[in-house]
Design an enzyme around this catalytic site. Structure first.
Site, short mmCIF file in Angstrom:
data_model
loop_
_atom_site.label_atom_id
_atom_site.label_comp_id
_atom_site.label_asym_id
_atom_site.label_seq_id
_atom_site.Cartn_x
_atom_site.Cartn_y
_atom_site.Cartn_z
CD GLU A 1 -2.66 1.72 0.41
OE1 GLU A 1 -3.26 1.04 -0.21
OE2 GLU A 1 -2.36 2.91 0.09
CB ALA B 1 -20.80 4.44 5.26
CG HIS C 1 -25.38 -0.27 -2.33
ND1 HIS C 1 -26.15 0.80 -2.43
CD2 HIS C 1 -23.97 0.29 -2.34
CE1 HIS C 1 -25.50 1.95 -2.34
NE2 HIS C 1 -24.33 1.78 -2.41
CB CYS D 1 -15.69 19.31 20.20
SG CYS D 1 -14.45 18.22 20.55
CB CYS E 1 -10.87 14.99 23.20
SG CYS E 1 -11.26 14.52 21.48
#
Lengths: 412, 482
Positions: free
Chosen positions: B46, B61, B64, B451, B456
């Site tokens: 990759e 996402a 189907h 956020c 975070c």
């Protein structure tokens, strides 16, 4: 008084007052309530340290200590925690309220396990956040180096003021005091601030030598992996690229209203905070809301004053006082952005907080009920979109609490 | 079995493989996993620093059914088979799937007239459970639709799925079953030979008997490295908006557009993370790296989305992104064996590739046999059970037993997405650890919420930079954790 029962994997406990959020508003509410004998007052803070946003604001502007010396944010935060503890409140850090298990009962996740905490009164003080790039719909790529002021400050607090963890050359988006704070934080960390980009026609504050592009918008973020620049359309309509590896989006606050919405409580359309009356009561009996959760950022001292002010209504509730069914709704019309609280009553007239959409020079403000003007007055100063103005009790003294909606309007 | 990201590639005998699959997207990872069942030496290569870092990470996402595929095409067959295979695999591997069903909503008479024809097409594709809904039933099923919805075709079985976990599960299972995964390893030259092709990278040279091109957008460029010029990949950009979790209650099904003369329109779909997605645009481009969003694209999406589901626009946007689909000017996949080269090209895998991935992998196994691969006897794959990222399934922050075993799972770090320190630490010591913060987000959802790191970001980054802590959290996450 705490009791513990094991069931369904979660410990069920009862407290008298549960405060969610240990920032200036939550801590001052807890301190006042614990001192007033409200019983077991527990503050839940999801972060590892209590104190809220001031912890990361290393500048004066947070009032003064007993000797009159100016307090910085971190010193103020430490004092607020100390005062809550000294008054007898329990402040628990690293503990998250994740939802409601029922009326006045919160689902809680802590390293010690799951809890269900039932309270006589719940005070929500969860604060606000700056909208990130996505919520501002800024187009472009999704590189690293795109921050809010909050993330910038936390990064400095976590890693120290070092360029390795921030970047070398930054652009700050926004023109108000928060943007100035971001510029200072960046410079203190050794980051070159290339420009401030603001949509305002003129900057709200001075930026000490940093070029300010006014009437400008960020039209695209550039770069893969790491930010390489931003495209900015200036006030003259021309687009240019500013080279930078960091961009800080400042201001544009939205209340952290998750628990409010999880309960289905009505939101104030102007602020996206919960609708409350003048005693900070929400629509749900026993649930109060204070601080920046109500409307985004006001100074810590304002939030803390609200925390203290909520105590009276909480104590009434704990003593079995009835929950006011409703108040008179108050709304702002353009060029005012919002007015809080959303409901007048049931207390006799108290103050209103008003925020304009744009700069208003010596505007005439009018308070109207059912179409009839109650008060009309020219303000002496200038209203600006990054600061609220408080309208004292005299503005609402004529309101009929049995009457129809109240409107606050402004004209220049 | 190993995962490399830096340093020289293996040399000598260790650099000799039976099959090398180039491209660790959802398709390449599925192929590597399928090959891992056999006693073969397999490598998955990759160019990016993570699996699933191209088209596979930025799609709609959706799992189907293939109801609207062109009947008789390879794509139609592989999507139908893939839907079944991936549905079963998701249950086994812990990939979140929600079978919400789809509604194709008609907004004008022309679209309404199209619905019966779509139902017939679905039938020809083997889907007999579609049903036409009138305006009243539609309004009852989707009460927040904007005014003007005339009716809909209901397609049961259309589902939402986590695309990140799917690719990661395939690659994890492949690696645990013996596949070598070489990340940050772009193949720059191919020197065909017998018995070994030589694959030249900046990190060294690998040799392989058989070669699979699963390069997605770059499948045409890789074909050119071996002297093939069968098709050109045109990137088709799809911009998407993701809305905050408060929008989730506004929509119950996957709302698909009715294809018509005016183009395909946009869909509104819940995500398994509890958000709502709006998109995609469809823009044919030249630049295979143009994954940026545009002001026009986002404004157009909001305009269309506001007509379908007006209340959606009141909610905060948590992500804006764009993905590139691999269009080849042919309404089908471009999968071909080149036996003389001992080479298989898996190209033109369009937006249905996530659904079809497991079926594509089985199909490619057959093509590799045509190219002379004798895989030998199959054996069971190493088991894999992925951390759950789906809102419809139990998550660690609500798991009293897990927290009792390890308090790190009771410490929420990313508050918007409720990601615990235990999950982040587990991801850092997983079989294929993340290569960066974006990879960590795709494994845990950390920093993926409303956020976007305001609260975070610094803490998540500190945990990532601290890196794996030996003996902590790994393996405590449950049997078969990655």
């Amino acid at each position: 008084m705490t009791r513990a029962v094991r069931g369904g994997g979660a410990v069920t406990r009862a407290v008298d007052v549960l405060v969610v959020g240990a920032g200036p508003a939550g801590l001052s509410a807890a301190a006042r309530l614990a001192a007033a004998g409200a019983g077991r007052v527990e503050v839940l803070e999801r972060e590892a340290t209590a104190g809220g946003v001031p912890r990361h604001c290393a500048r004066p502007g947070f009032g003064a200590d007993a000797l009159g010396r100016a307090l910085t944010g971190p010193a103020y935060a430490r004092r607020a925690v100390r005062e809550a503890l000294r008054a007898g409140a329990a402040v628990r850090t690293g503990v998250s309220a994740t939802g409601w298990a029922g009326p006045l009962t919160l689902e809680v996740t802590a390293p010690t396990g799951l809890e269900r905490i039932r309270a006589g009164a719940v005070v929500l003080a969860t604060g606000a956040r700056e909208r990130p790039r996505s919520a501002r719909l800024v187009p472009g790529t999704r590189p690293a180096g795109v921050l809010t002021t909050g993330e910038l400050q936390r990064t400095v607090a976590r890693f120290g003021p070092r360029t390795e963890h921030i970047g070398r050359r930054a652009v700050v988006v926004g023109g108000d005091p928060v943007a100035r704070g971001a510029v200072r934080t960046l410079r203190a960390a050794g980051v070159d601030v290339a420009a401030v980009v603001t949509g305002l026609p003129s900057p709200a504050v001075a930026f000490a030598g940093v070029p300010v592009l006014v009437g400008a918008v960020v039209t695209e973020l550039l770069g893969r992996g790491r930010l390489s620049g931003i495209a900015v359309r200036g006030g003259d309509g021309r687009t240019s690229v500013l080279r930078c590896d960091t961009v800080v989006f400042t201001g544009d606050w939205i209340p952290d209203h998750e628990l409010v919405r999880a309960h289905g409580l009505p939101l104030h359309p102007g602020t996206r905070g919960p609708v409350t009356d003048q005693g900070f009561r929400t629509a749900e009996p026993g649930v109060f809301a204070v601080g920046n959760l109500l409307r985004g950022v006001e100074p810590a001292l304002v939030a803390a004053a609200e925390g203290r002010a909520v105590a009276r209504a909480v104590l009434e509730r704990l003593a079995g006082g009835p929950w006011p069914a409703s108040g008179v709704p108050v709304a702002a019309t353009a060029p005012l952005r919002w007015v809080t609280p959303g409901l007048l009553g049931p207390e006799a007239a108290t103050s209103l907080l008003v925020r304009p959409e744009r700069r208003l020079v010596r505007p005439v403000l009018t308070v109207t009920q059912d179409g009839a003007p109650l008060r009309r007055e020219r303000l002496g100063g200038t209203l600006v979109p990054w600061r609220s103005v408080r309208l004292g009790a005299r503005w609402t003294s004529g309101v009929d609490l049995a009457g129809g909606p109240v409107t606050v309007s402004a004209e220049e | 079995m190993s995962v490399t990201r830096t340093g020289p590639l293996p040399t000598g005998e260790a650099s000799e493989y039976d099959v090398v699959v180039v491209g660790a997207g959802v398709v390449g990872s599925a192929i590597a996993r399928a090959l891992a069942r056999y006693p073969l030496r397999i490598a998955l290569m990759e160019a990016a620093n993570d699996v699933g870092d191209g088209t596979s990470k930025a799609n709609t996402a959706i799992l189907h059914t293939g109801f609207d595929a062109a009947p008789g095409t390879l794509e139609a067959r592989l999507v139908r088979e893939g839907h079944r295979l991936l549905g079963a695999y998701a249950r086994e591997a812990g990939i979140p799937v929600e079978p919400l069903g789809a509604l194709l909503v008609a907004w004008d008479e022309e679209q309404r007239a199209t619905l019966p024809r779509l139902a017939e097409k679905a039938e020809r594709n083997g889907h007999r459970t579609t049903r036409l809904l009138g305006a009243t039933e539609l309004a009852a099923r989707e009460p927040h639709l904007g005014p003007g919805a005339l009716g809909a075709l209901e397609v049961p079985g259309e589902s939402v799925i986590c695309p990140w976990t799917t690719t990661l599960a395939y690659a994890t299972q492949a690696v645990r079953s013996g596949v070598d995964l070489h990340l940050n390893c772009r193949v720059e030259k191919v020197r065909p030979g017998d018995p070994y092709h030589r694959l030249v990278t900046r990190r060294g040279v690998l040799r392989t008997r058989l070669l699979v091109n699963a390069c997605g957008l770059h499948a045409d460029a890789f074909d050119a490295l071996v002297g093939r010029e069968d098709f050109t990949v045109t990137p088709r950009r799809g911009q998407l908006l993701v809305f905050d979790k408060f929008a989730r209650d506004l929509v119950r099904h996957i709302l698909l557009p009715v294809p018509g003369a005016l183009g395909k329109g946009v869909l509104i779909s819940p995500t398994v993370y509890g958000n709502v997605m709006l998109g995609p645009t469809a823009e044919d481009l030249d630049d295979k790296t143009a994954t940026g969003t545009t002001a026009e694209g986002l404004a157009g999406l909001r305009e269309q989305g506001g007509r379908i589901l007006p209340a959606l626009l009141d909610e905060e946007v948590t992500a804006v992104y764009a993905g590139l689909r691999a269009a080849t000017g042919q309404e089908d996949y471009r999968i071909a064996a080149h036996p003389a080269l001992r080479y298989v090209t898996v190209g033109g895998i369009r937006s249905t590739g996530l659904t079809a991935s497991l079926a594509i992998a089985e199909h490619v196994l057959g093509l590799l046999a045509d190219c002379g691969l004798d895989p030998g006897p199959a054996r069971p794959l190493a088991p894999v059970r992925m951390p759950n990222l789906g809102e419809a399934f139990p998550r660690p922050y609500r798991d009293a037993e897990l927290i009792a075993r390890d308090p790190e799972f009771g410490t929420i770090v990313c508050h918007c997405e409720r990601v615990t320190r235990g999950e982040i630490r587990a991801a850092l010591v997983s079989t294929i650890p993340p290569g960066g913060l974006d990879g960590l987000r795709r494994r845990t959802r950390a920093r993926g919420g409303r956020c976007q790191g305001h609260h975070c970001g610094a803490e998540v980054r500190a945990l990532f930079e601290e890196g794996p802590r030996e003996g902590r959290s790994a393996g405590r996450y449950g049997k078969g954790a990655p």
